[in-house]
Structure formats: structure tokens, C-alpha cells
Design a protein around this motif. Sequence first.
Motif, PDB file in Angstrom:
ATOM      1  N   ASN A  26       0.799  -1.231   0.000  1.00 26.85           N
ATOM      2  CA  ASN A  26       0.000   0.000   0.000  1.00 26.85           C
ATOM      3  C   ASN A  26       0.829   1.278   0.000  1.00 26.85           C
ATOM      4  O   ASN A  26       0.276   2.375   0.109  1.00 26.85           O
ATOM      5  CB  ASN A  26      -0.940   0.011   1.212  1.00 26.85           C
ATOM      6  N   VAL A  27       2.143   1.137  -0.106  1.00 23.43           N
ATOM      7  CA  VAL A  27       3.027   2.305  -0.099  1.00 23.43           C
ATOM      8  C   VAL A  27       3.824   2.316  -1.397  1.00 23.43           C
ATOM      9  O   VAL A  27       4.421   1.307  -1.774  1.00 23.43           O
ATOM     10  CB  VAL A  27       3.999   2.256   1.101  1.00 23.43           C
ATOM     11  N   THR A  28       3.830   3.448  -2.073  1.00 20.69           N
ATOM     12  CA  THR A  28       4.589   3.562  -3.317  1.00 20.69           C
ATOM     13  C   THR A  28       5.986   4.101  -3.043  1.00 20.69           C
ATOM     14  O   THR A  28       6.242   4.721  -1.998  1.00 20.69           O
ATOM     15  CB  THR A  28       3.884   4.512  -4.308  1.00 20.69           C
ATOM     16  N   VAL A  29       6.870   3.878  -3.994  1.00 20.26           N
ATOM     17  CA  VAL A  29       8.222   4.434  -3.904  1.00 20.26           C
ATOM     18  C   VAL A  29       8.151   5.959  -3.817  1.00 20.26           C
ATOM     19  O   VAL A  29       8.894   6.588  -3.054  1.00 20.26           O
ATOM     20  CB  VAL A  29       9.066   3.984  -5.115  1.00 20.26           C
ATOM     21  N   ALA A  30       7.235   6.551  -4.570  1.00 22.84           N
ATOM     22  CA  ALA A  30       7.085   8.011  -4.551  1.00 22.84           C
ATOM     23  C   ALA A  30       6.732   8.505  -3.151  1.00 22.84           C
ATOM     24  O   ALA A  30       7.254   9.538  -2.702  1.00 22.84           O
ATOM     25  CB  ALA A  30       6.015   8.434  -5.556  1.00 22.84           C
ATOM     26  N   GLU A  31       5.862   7.791  -2.453  1.00 22.34           N
ATOM     27  CA  GLU A  31       5.490   8.179  -1.084  1.00 22.34           C
ATOM     28  C   GLU A  31       6.692   8.109  -0.146  1.00 22.34           C
ATOM     29  O   GLU A  31       6.884   8.977   0.706  1.00 22.34           O
ATOM     30  CB  GLU A  31       4.391   7.263  -0.550  1.00 22.34           C
ATOM     31  N   VAL A  32       7.470   7.041  -0.289  1.00 19.18           N
ATOM     32  CA  VAL A  32       8.664   6.893   0.559  1.00 19.18           C
ATOM     33  C   VAL A  32       9.618   8.052   0.330  1.00 19.18           C
ATOM     34  O   VAL A  32      10.104   8.682   1.277  1.00 19.18           O
ATOM     35  CB  VAL A  32       9.376   5.554   0.273  1.00 19.18           C
ATOM     36  N   MET A  33       9.873   8.344  -0.952  1.00 16.99           N
ATOM     37  CA  MET A  33      10.834   9.396  -1.269  1.00 16.99           C
ATOM     38  C   MET A  33      10.327  10.774  -0.834  1.00 16.99           C
ATOM     39  O   MET A  33      11.090  11.599  -0.337  1.00 16.99           O
ATOM     40  CB  MET A  33      11.140   9.389  -2.766  1.00 16.99           C
ATOM     41  N   GLN A  34       9.035  11.002  -0.992  1.00 20.21           N
ATOM     42  CA  GLN A  34       8.459  12.274  -0.531  1.00 20.21           C
ATOM     43  C   GLN A  34       8.603  12.386   0.988  1.00 20.21           C
ATOM     44  O   GLN A  34       8.952  13.438   1.514  1.00 20.21           O
ATOM     45  CB  GLN A  34       6.988  12.365  -0.931  1.00 20.21           C
ATOM     46  N   GLY A  35       8.328  11.278   1.688  1.00 20.26           N
ATOM     47  CA  GLY A  35       8.458  11.268   3.145  1.00 20.26           C
ATOM     48  C   GLY A  35       9.890  11.502   3.607  1.00 20.26           C
ATOM     49  O   GLY A  35      10.121  12.046   4.686  1.00 20.26           O
ATOM     50  N   ALA A  36      10.846  11.082   2.780  1.00 20.03           N
ATOM     51  CA  ALA A  36      12.261  11.289   3.093  1.00 20.03           C
ATOM     52  C   ALA A  36      12.766  12.633   2.582  1.00 20.03           C
ATOM     53  O   ALA A  36      13.965  12.928   2.683  1.00 20.03           O
ATOM     54  CB  ALA A  36      13.100  10.153   2.492  1.00 20.03           C
ATOM     55  N   GLY A  95      13.073  10.345  -8.508  1.00 20.58           N
ATOM     56  CA  GLY A  95      14.123   9.884  -9.412  1.00 20.58           C
ATOM     57  C   GLY A  95      15.391   9.439  -8.720  1.00 20.58           C
ATOM     58  O   GLY A  95      16.163   8.642  -9.260  1.00 20.58           O
ATOM     59  N   GLY A  96      15.619   9.931  -7.505  1.00 26.56           N
ATOM     60  CA  GLY A  96      16.830   9.572  -6.776  1.00 26.56           C
ATOM     61  C   GLY A  96      16.798   8.183  -6.162  1.00 26.56           C
ATOM     62  O   GLY A  96      17.825   7.670  -5.711  1.00 26.56           O
ATOM     63  N   PHE A  97      15.632   7.555  -6.169  1.00 25.05           N
ATOM     64  CA  PHE A  97      15.486   6.246  -5.520  1.00 25.05           C
ATOM     65  C   PHE A  97      16.452   5.214  -6.088  1.00 25.05           C
ATOM     66  O   PHE A  97      17.114   4.481  -5.352  1.00 25.05           O
ATOM     67  CB  PHE A  97      14.038   5.750  -5.674  1.00 25.05           C
TER      68      PHE A  97
END
Length: 198
Positions: free
Chosen positions: A31-41, A46-48
Motif C-alpha cells: 500500500n506504499v509507493t516508492v514516490a510516497e517513501v521518497m516524498q516522506g524522506a 528519481g533519486g530512488f
Amino acid sequence: MPKSNKVTADCNRQRIVEKASSLFREKGIENVTVAEVMQGASMTHGGFYKHFASKAALAAEACAGAYGQVEKARKTWLDGEGRHTLTTFIENYLSVRHCDNPGHGCPIAALASDVARAPENAQLHMEYLAGLEAVVAELNTRIEHSHPEKEHSALGILATLVGALVISRATKGSPISEQVLLEAVSFLKRRPSASSTM
């Protein structure tokens, strides 16, 4: 890579892992996208891929990180005499505070469904199992060494703890939610080894 750049890259990677660890436990990996993780960080999507080959790779590292985070927290679970007892483990694990904060809580309960759907040879599955075995080992140190079925007792205790926590979270808003925590604490504390120390 210059040393300063490597330090920055390592710090950024750690921020991603910590944010993912919290979000995955709170909402579930699927239920969590890579975009959400990166935004939260506070980083760009693109840096992922500078840090991880895939979301699956991140999930495995985040799972391992969650175990490390919770292990540090458990070191503060002491009784009034500064001892690590089974009772303090039980009471803290089945506290309302732990129940209400899955994003900072035990990955055994929070990630069980995600791991159950992962392939057996997936790195996530291996990290989950390694962390679970470490928790069983810790529980064993809190049980009387003379107990005839020490390993099975630790597994049984852990199963009760995790089951009660999962049910409590699933029934949030119902009287059952708090009741199941209280009942499980009462059941486990009746064990003769509950007051043994590390």
C-alpha cells in the motif's frame, strides 16, 4: 566517490530506509509507493534508483532496519529494579502505545501479511525470519533456563503476543481491542517463568 559524497549518499540511503520502515509497518508494503517513501524522506522520486535496484530490495532492508529499531526500544523495557524480565517484555509489547503506533512497532506483527505473500526465497522473507529468530532468542533469555521446553515456550509466547496485537489493531474502536491486550497479558503473566530475568 569523494568521502563527503559517500557520507551524504549513506545518510540519504538511511533516511529512505527509515521512512520506508515506518510507512511499510504502518500501511503495509503493497500500500506504499516508492514516490510516497521518497516524498516522506524529502527526496525526489528519481533519486530512488541511485540507492536501490527495486522496491523489493528496499522492503528487505527496511524490514531489517525495523528489527534493529525495535530492539533498541526493547532495551528500555525494564522493571523497577532495572531488570529485563519477561513481564516487562509482555507488558510493553501488549501496551496500548505499541498497538496504536504500528509504524514504530514490531515488524513481526506489522509485516506478517506482506511477508506471507512474498516468495520463500525473497530477501524480505529471509530478513523477516532472521529477525523473528532473534526475538525468539531474546525471549529465551527471559525464561527460566530450567524450563523443559524452553524454545517451544518462547515461540508460544511470541505467537500469543503477535496474535493479540494483530487482533487488537484489527478491532480498533471496539471494546475487544483493549480487552484482547489485557486478556493476553493476564494469560501470559500466569506463567511461572514470567518474572525471570535476563
